[in-house]
Design an enzyme around this catalytic site. Structure first.
Site, PDB file in Angstrom:
ATOM      1  N   LYS A  83       1.035  -1.122   0.016  1.00 56.16           N
ATOM      2  CA  LYS A  83      -0.053   0.035  -0.049  1.00 56.16           C
ATOM      3  C   LYS A  83       1.025   1.201  -0.132  1.00 56.16           C
ATOM      4  CE  LYS A  83      -4.193   1.886   0.841  1.00 56.16           C
ATOM      5  NZ  LYS A  83      -3.814   2.491  -0.481  1.00 56.16           N
ATOM      6  N   LYS A 114       5.240   1.913   8.542  1.00 53.60           N
ATOM      7  CA  LYS A 114       3.983   2.726   8.945  1.00 53.60           C
ATOM      8  C   LYS A 114       2.892   1.601   9.064  1.00 53.60           C
ATOM      9  CE  LYS A 114       3.263   6.493   6.665  1.00 53.60           C
ATOM     10  NZ  LYS A 114       3.004   7.400   5.497  1.00 53.60           N
ATOM     11  N   LYS A 151       5.248   2.409  -2.842  1.00 48.66           N
ATOM     12  CA  LYS A 151       5.185   4.028  -3.110  1.00 48.66           C
ATOM     13  C   LYS A 151       5.342   3.961  -4.770  1.00 48.66           C
ATOM     14  CE  LYS A 151       4.598   7.960  -1.360  1.00 48.66           C
ATOM     15  NZ  LYS A 151       3.697   8.004  -0.001  1.00 48.66           N
ATOM     16  N   THR A 186      -5.326  12.526   6.960  1.00 47.48           N
ATOM     17  CA  THR A 186      -3.727  12.594   7.340  1.00 47.48           C
ATOM     18  C   THR A 186      -3.558  13.826   8.235  1.00 47.48           C
ATOM     19  OG1 THR A 186      -3.300  11.850   5.107  1.00 47.48           O
ATOM     20  CG2 THR A 186      -1.650  12.902   6.324  1.00 47.48           C
ATOM     21  N   SER A 215      -7.264   4.979   4.736  1.00 49.92           N
ATOM     22  CA  SER A 215      -7.339   4.121   3.254  1.00 49.92           C
ATOM     23  C   SER A 215      -7.861   2.654   3.490  1.00 49.92           C
ATOM     24  CB  SER A 215      -6.067   4.335   2.742  1.00 49.92           C
ATOM     25  OG  SER A 215      -5.723   5.212   1.903  1.00 49.92           O
TER      26      SER A 215
HETATM   27  P1  NAD Z   1      -0.407  18.419  -1.467  1.00 49.35           P
HETATM   28  O1  NAD Z   1       0.190  18.390  -2.729  1.00 49.35           O
HETATM   29  O2  NAD Z   1      -1.918  18.423  -1.305  1.00 49.35           O
HETATM   30  O3  NAD Z   1       0.031  19.754  -0.721  1.00 49.35           O
HETATM   31  C1  NAD Z   1       1.502  19.831  -0.510  1.00 49.35           C
HETATM   32  C2  NAD Z   1       1.767  21.479  -0.075  1.00 49.35           C
HETATM   33  O4  NAD Z   1       3.323  21.708   0.111  1.00 49.35           O
HETATM   34  C3  NAD Z   1       1.260  22.478  -0.915  1.00 49.35           C
HETATM   35  O5  NAD Z   1       0.661  23.390  -0.401  1.00 49.35           O
HETATM   36  C4  NAD Z   1       2.432  23.067  -1.557  1.00 49.35           C
HETATM   37  O6  NAD Z   1       2.439  24.494  -2.357  1.00 49.35           O
HETATM   38  C5  NAD Z   1       3.666  22.973  -0.437  1.00 49.35           C
HETATM   39  N1  NAD Z   1       4.633  22.925  -0.621  1.00 49.35           N
HETATM   40  C6  NAD Z   1       5.354  22.300  -1.946  1.00 49.35           C
HETATM   41  N2  NAD Z   1       6.777  22.650  -1.819  1.00 49.35           N
HETATM   42  C7  NAD Z   1       6.850  23.494  -0.863  1.00 49.35           C
HETATM   43  C8  NAD Z   1       8.072  24.397  -0.277  1.00 49.35           C
HETATM   44  N3  NAD Z   1       9.282  24.292  -0.787  1.00 49.35           N
HETATM   45  N4  NAD Z   1       7.629  25.181   0.878  1.00 49.35           N
HETATM   46  C9  NAD Z   1       6.507  25.433   1.091  1.00 49.35           C
HETATM   47  N5  NAD Z   1       5.544  24.544   0.793  1.00 49.35           N
HETATM   48  C10 NAD Z   1       5.857  23.933  -0.266  1.00 49.35           C
HETATM   49  O7  NAD Z   1       0.468  17.195  -0.815  1.00 49.35           O
HETATM   50  P2  NAD Z   1      -0.212  16.405   0.440  1.00 49.35           P
HETATM   51  O8  NAD Z   1      -1.216  15.506   0.185  1.00 49.35           O
HETATM   52  O9  NAD Z   1      -0.755  17.361   1.369  1.00 49.35           O
HETATM   53  O10 NAD Z   1       1.121  15.810   1.047  1.00 49.35           O
HETATM   54  C11 NAD Z   1       2.292  16.375   1.847  1.00 49.35           C
HETATM   55  C12 NAD Z   1       3.095  15.598   2.511  1.00 49.35           C
HETATM   56  O11 NAD Z   1       2.216  14.630   3.336  1.00 49.35           O
HETATM   57  C13 NAD Z   1       3.844  14.795   1.595  1.00 49.35           C
HETATM   58  O12 NAD Z   1       5.133  14.443   2.172  1.00 49.35           O
HETATM   59  C14 NAD Z   1       3.010  13.406   1.498  1.00 49.35           C
HETATM   60  O13 NAD Z   1       3.808  12.291   1.233  1.00 49.35           O
HETATM   61  C15 NAD Z   1       2.675  13.353   3.123  1.00 49.35           C
HETATM   62  N6  NAD Z   1       1.403  12.485   3.148  1.00 49.35           N
HETATM   63  C16 NAD Z   1       0.181  12.859   2.635  1.00 49.35           C
HETATM   64  C17 NAD Z   1      -0.959  11.895   2.845  1.00 49.35           C
HETATM   65  C18 NAD Z   1      -2.181  12.262   2.307  1.00 49.35           C
HETATM   66  O14 NAD Z   1      -2.984  11.404   2.690  1.00 49.35           O
HETATM   67  N7  NAD Z   1      -2.229  13.260   1.382  1.00 49.35           N
HETATM   68  C19 NAD Z   1      -0.494  10.915   3.658  1.00 49.35           C
HETATM   69  C20 NAD Z   1       0.590  10.515   4.142  1.00 49.35           C
HETATM   70  C21 NAD Z   1       1.656  11.501   4.040  1.00 49.35           C
END
Ligand code: NAD
Length: 421
Positions: free
Chosen positions: A67, A91, A103, A187, A348
């Site tokens: 996953k 995790k 991934k 999340t 999920s």
């Molecule tokens: P997303 O694309 O919805 O949001 C990412 C955010 O980060 C955006 O606001 C973007 O503008 C910002 N960003 C990008 N580069 C940046 C920088 N240099 N400085 C500041 N901000 C910056 O993505 P998400 O789903 O929110 O995921 C964010 C993190 O959380 C990732 O590392 C992802 O692996 C992790 N994550 C997400 C989920 C999920 O369910 N969405 C689950 C587990 C982990």
């Protein structure tokens, strides 16, 4: 510079060294089970052809089908995808889901794509990876710059290719296509649940009960974390997206920021607050720094300049392993990614269960499942940290290893369980 995967493995080794685990588990986790490298030829709107590199890694399937999300980002590499797949393995084991870790990623700047181009890339990814994924084998989900819409295209493409309706092949789908209530917020909400649970352990974080928060990333994870925290009375003093940091020591207006981000796509359009470059959020004066964007953002260049007492890792791998010791020495506690952002994979799992049996759980049932599963993991991490007097990350990894170890042993050695796929 070493690879991200070898740095991540060094953290795992630290937990192995502290606690006496079956040495075969170390061998089992030393390398990914399989990694698929793809080229995605894509017709762009202007008629030209572009080729995007992409990967899917199934790191380990000891505990079940693998996953993990699929991200669209122009810094994606095979090394990053494999490292994130190892983190997913840990995790899922930590929160005791019946999943292994995987991934995926496409090396593309999603901001430069039209909707139609995104759809072509999402569908091409599934066409090329179709034999690698599946509801009992490998179940993708959204990640950076992918969401419900990409999952809808992907599940649709998988259905066409397999000539079956298999909503349980992807999670993070729109509600209309078998998505779960609560998945989008899971999340961020989960990160806040973990912070609340560990507050007592973290000790005195600030002068008042209302914590001052600085948040890097205002996407899915970051925004829902802030929503939950502000609703509980905490204060957002700085927030950044990829373009700008907005700050106000007296507190930012979450509703206003959220509206501008939704309508205009960037925090740069928000008026009335002090604004700075995107990286300024990392050194903002706050009680808790929440990292909700990308990996490796806290590193040797800035680790000694932080002005926070604790860090919540909502992003995967936002702190480079080389600075772990420095943060510990500086008294900065870290709630590690494999616990802090596990809410996403927990819901999920709830979605996968619903899609398999064709039922819909109520929002409150999903919420209870999220809270119970996460708090159970939090309790086990806390007691391991106290028992061995170790940091929360090492305790969380050790807890995950202990469950993986039980799984590995249970598979038995007679038939030599080695990567059944
Ligand atoms: P997303 O694309 O919805 O949001 C990412 C955010 O980060 C955006 O606001 C973007 O503008 C910002 N960003 C990008 N580069 C940046 C920088 N240099 N400085 C500041 N901000 C910056 O993505 P998400 O789903 O929110 O995921 C964010 C993190 O959380 C990732 O590392 C992802 O692996 C992790 N994550 C997400 C989920 C999920 O369910 N969405 C689950 C587990 C982990």
């Amino acid at each position: 510079m070493g690879s991200q995967l070898s740095s991540a493995r060094a953290r795992v080794k630290r937990a192995f060294d502290l606690i006496d685990f079956n040495p075969e588990l170390q061998q089992e986790l030393a390398y990914p089970m399989e990694t698929l490298s793809l080229n995605l030829p894509t017709r762009m709107d202007d008629g030209s052809r572009r080729d995007f590199k992409a990967w899917r890694c199934r790191y380990n399937s000891t505990l079940g089908p693998t996953k993990g999300g699929i991200r669209f980002h122009d810094t994606v590499t095979a090394d990053e995808v494999q490292t994130l797949a190892l983190l997913m393995t840990l995790k899922c084991a930590l929160v005791r889901l019946p999943f292994g870790g995987a991934k995926g990623g496409v090396c593309v700047d999603a901001k430069q794509l039209s909707i139609a181009e995104k759809e072509r890339i999402a569908r091409e990814y599934v066409r090329r990876a179709v034999s690698f994924i599946g509801p009992d084998k490998d179940i993708p989900a959204p990640d950076v710059a992918t969401g419900e819409q990409e999952m809808a295209w992907m599940v649709d493409e998988y259905g066409r290719l397999s000539q079956q309706q298999r909503p349980d092949t992807f999670t993070g789908k729109p509600i209309a296509l078998g998505g779960s209530f609560g998945r989008t917020a899971a999340t961020g909400k989960g990160g806040f649940i973990a912070l609340q649970q560990l507050l007592e352990y973290l000790g005195d974080l600030g002068e008042s009960d209302a914590l001052r928060l600085a948040v890097q990333g205002f996407g899915n994870a970051g925004r829902h974390f802030v929503e939950a925290a502000v609703a509980a009375g905490h204060q957002l003093v700085a927030v950044a997206d990829s373009q700008v940091t907005i700050s106000d020591k007296d507190g930012l207006d979450f509703e206003k920021l959220s509206k501008v981000k939704t309508e205009q796509g960037s925090l740069a359009a928000v008026e009335g607050y002090q604004s700075d470059d995107a990286s300024a959020v990392l050194t903002a004066d706050c009680d808790v720094l929440v990292l909700a964007a990308l990996g490796d953002v806290i590193n040797a260049d800035n680790a000694d300049q932080l002005n926070c007492r604790a860090i919540v890792e909502l992003a995967n791998g936002p702190i480079v392993p080389a600075v772990d010791e420095m943060l510990i020495d500086n008294g900065i506690e870290v709630i590690p990614d494999i616990l802090a952002n596990a809410g996403g994979v927990i819901v999920s799992h709830a979605e996968w269960c619903q899609s398999r049996v064709g039922l819909r759980w109520s929002e409150s049932r999903v919420d209870s499942y999220l809270i119970d599963t996460l708090e159970d993991a939090g309790e086990r991490v806390l007691s391991r940290a106290r028992e061995h007097d170790i940091d929360l990350r090492t305790a969380a990894i050790a807890e995950a290893l202990s469950h993986l170890c039980a799984g590995l042993v249970a598979h038995g050695t007679e038939e030599d369980y080695i990567s059944q796929g």
